[in-house]
Scaffold this motif. Structure first.
Motif, PDB file in Angstrom:
ATOM      1  N   HIS A   1     -10.471  -0.234 -15.399  1.00 19.91           N
ATOM      2  CA  HIS A   1      -9.946   0.394 -14.189  1.00 19.91           C
ATOM      3  C   HIS A   1      -8.579   0.967 -14.529  1.00 19.91           C
ATOM      4  N   MET A   2      -8.307   2.184 -14.052  1.00 17.22           N
ATOM      5  CA  MET A   2      -7.001   2.807 -14.221  1.00 17.22           C
ATOM      6  C   MET A   2      -6.467   3.129 -12.828  1.00 17.22           C
ATOM      7  N   MET A   3      -5.239   2.699 -12.560  1.00 19.76           N
ATOM      8  CA  MET A   3      -4.674   2.795 -11.220  1.00 19.76           C
ATOM      9  C   MET A   3      -3.249   3.307 -11.272  1.00 19.76           C
ATOM     10  N   ILE A   4      -2.885   4.079 -10.268  1.00 16.77           N
ATOM     11  CA  ILE A   4      -1.485   4.481 -10.095  1.00 16.77           C
ATOM     12  C   ILE A   4      -1.120   4.207  -8.643  1.00 16.77           C
ATOM     13  N   PHE A   5      -0.106   3.387  -8.479  1.00 16.40           N
ATOM     14  CA  PHE A   5       0.389   3.033  -7.149  1.00 16.40           C
ATOM     15  C   PHE A   5       1.730   3.715  -6.923  1.00 16.40           C
ATOM     16  N   GLN A   6       1.948   4.149  -5.715  1.00 15.40           N
ATOM     17  CA  GLN A   6       3.171   4.864  -5.359  1.00 15.40           C
ATOM     18  C   GLN A   6       4.415   4.036  -5.660  1.00 15.40           C
ATOM     19  N   ASP A   7       4.354   2.740  -5.369  1.00 13.75           N
ATOM     20  CA  ASP A   7       5.510   1.857  -5.553  1.00 13.75           C
ATOM     21  C   ASP A   7       5.057   0.410  -5.431  1.00 13.75           C
TER      22      ASP A   7
ATOM     23  N   ILE B   1     -13.402   0.601  -4.290  1.00 14.93           N
ATOM     24  CA  ILE B   1     -12.891   1.964  -4.336  1.00 14.93           C
ATOM     25  C   ILE B   1     -13.108   2.685  -3.007  1.00 14.93           C
ATOM     26  N   GLU B   2     -14.205   2.429  -2.338  1.00 11.00           N
ATOM     27  CA  GLU B   2     -14.401   2.996  -0.992  1.00 11.00           C
ATOM     28  C   GLU B   2     -13.273   2.562  -0.069  1.00 11.00           C
ATOM     29  N   TYR B   3     -12.915   1.291  -0.136  1.00 12.42           N
ATOM     30  CA  TYR B   3     -11.829   0.779   0.688  1.00 12.42           C
ATOM     31  C   TYR B   3     -10.507   1.469   0.331  1.00 12.42           C
ATOM     32  N   VAL B   4     -10.237   1.592  -0.969  1.00  7.31           N
ATOM     33  CA  VAL B   4      -8.997   2.229  -1.423  1.00  7.31           C
ATOM     34  C   VAL B   4      -8.909   3.656  -0.882  1.00  7.31           C
ATOM     35  N   ILE B   5      -9.989   4.403  -0.993  1.00 10.51           N
ATOM     36  CA  ILE B   5     -10.005   5.791  -0.521  1.00 10.51           C
ATOM     37  C   ILE B   5      -9.706   5.866   0.972  1.00 10.51           C
ATOM     38  N   GLU B   6     -10.290   4.971   1.740  1.00  9.85           N
ATOM     39  CA  GLU B   6     -10.169   5.022   3.204  1.00  9.85           C
ATOM     40  C   GLU B   6      -8.879   4.414   3.744  1.00  9.85           C
ATOM     41  N   ASN B   7      -8.264   3.477   2.988  1.00  4.78           N
ATOM     42  CA  ASN B   7      -7.185   2.683   3.580  1.00  4.78           C
ATOM     43  C   ASN B   7      -5.869   2.642   2.814  1.00  4.78           C
ATOM     44  N   GLU B   8      -5.840   3.067   1.584  1.00  5.13           N
ATOM     45  CA  GLU B   8      -4.633   2.873   0.778  1.00  5.13           C
ATOM     46  C   GLU B   8      -3.999   4.208   0.397  1.00  5.13           C
ATOM     47  N   THR B   9      -3.187   4.734   1.271  1.00  8.91           N
ATOM     48  CA  THR B   9      -2.527   6.012   0.985  1.00  8.91           C
ATOM     49  C   THR B   9      -1.512   5.879  -0.149  1.00  8.91           C
TER      50      THR B   9
ATOM     51  N   VAL C   1       5.407  -1.614  -2.973  1.00  8.06           N
ATOM     52  CA  VAL C   1       4.805  -1.871  -1.663  1.00  8.06           C
ATOM     53  C   VAL C   1       3.317  -1.536  -1.696  1.00  8.06           C
ATOM     54  N   ALA C   2       2.978  -0.398  -2.282  1.00  8.54           N
ATOM     55  CA  ALA C   2       1.573   0.008  -2.370  1.00  8.54           C
ATOM     56  C   ALA C   2       0.775  -0.969  -3.227  1.00  8.54           C
ATOM     57  N   LEU C   3       1.350  -1.435  -4.320  1.00  9.12           N
ATOM     58  CA  LEU C   3       0.669  -2.408  -5.181  1.00  9.12           C
ATOM     59  C   LEU C   3       0.463  -3.722  -4.435  1.00  9.12           C
TER      60      LEU C   3
END
Length: 105
Positions: free
Chosen positions: A54-60, A27-35, A62-64
């Protein structure tokens, strides 16, 4: 259109602390690197502390794909997958309604 997913799993008791740290690192990585990761929360069940959701929402897509192919995801997989009792169960959902103050559309 956003991609909404969950991941549910249970780890062996002797692997609990190691897996919790792997989750925090991911999650630290996601916060810092995955807009493109709009939302990511990892929860631990209260009555069964070895169970996680875990609950996740990806923009599209490409993000996934970026999330799945990241070094952080690979580290998570290498630590947590061998520690699970059963395979991780992934599910994908479609949005039917949301609080407009929660996440941007």
């Amino acid at each position: 259109m956003p991609i909404i997913m969950t991941a549910r799993y249970q780890v062996r008791p002797n692997k609990l602390d190691m897996c919790k740290q792997a989750v925090k690192n991911l999650i630290e990585y996601v916060i810092e690197n995955e807009t493109g990761t709009l939302y990511y929360i990892a929860t631990q069940e209260i009555l069964n502390p070895y169970a996680f959701l875990h609950m996740m929402i990806f923009q599209d897509d490409v993000a996934l794909t970026m999330h799945r192919s990241s070094e952080a995801a690979e580290r998570f997989v290498n630590i947590v997958y061998p520690a699970t009792i059963d395979p991780i169960e992934f599910k994908e959902y479609q949005e039917i309604a949301q609080n407009p103050n929660f996440l941007p559309k």
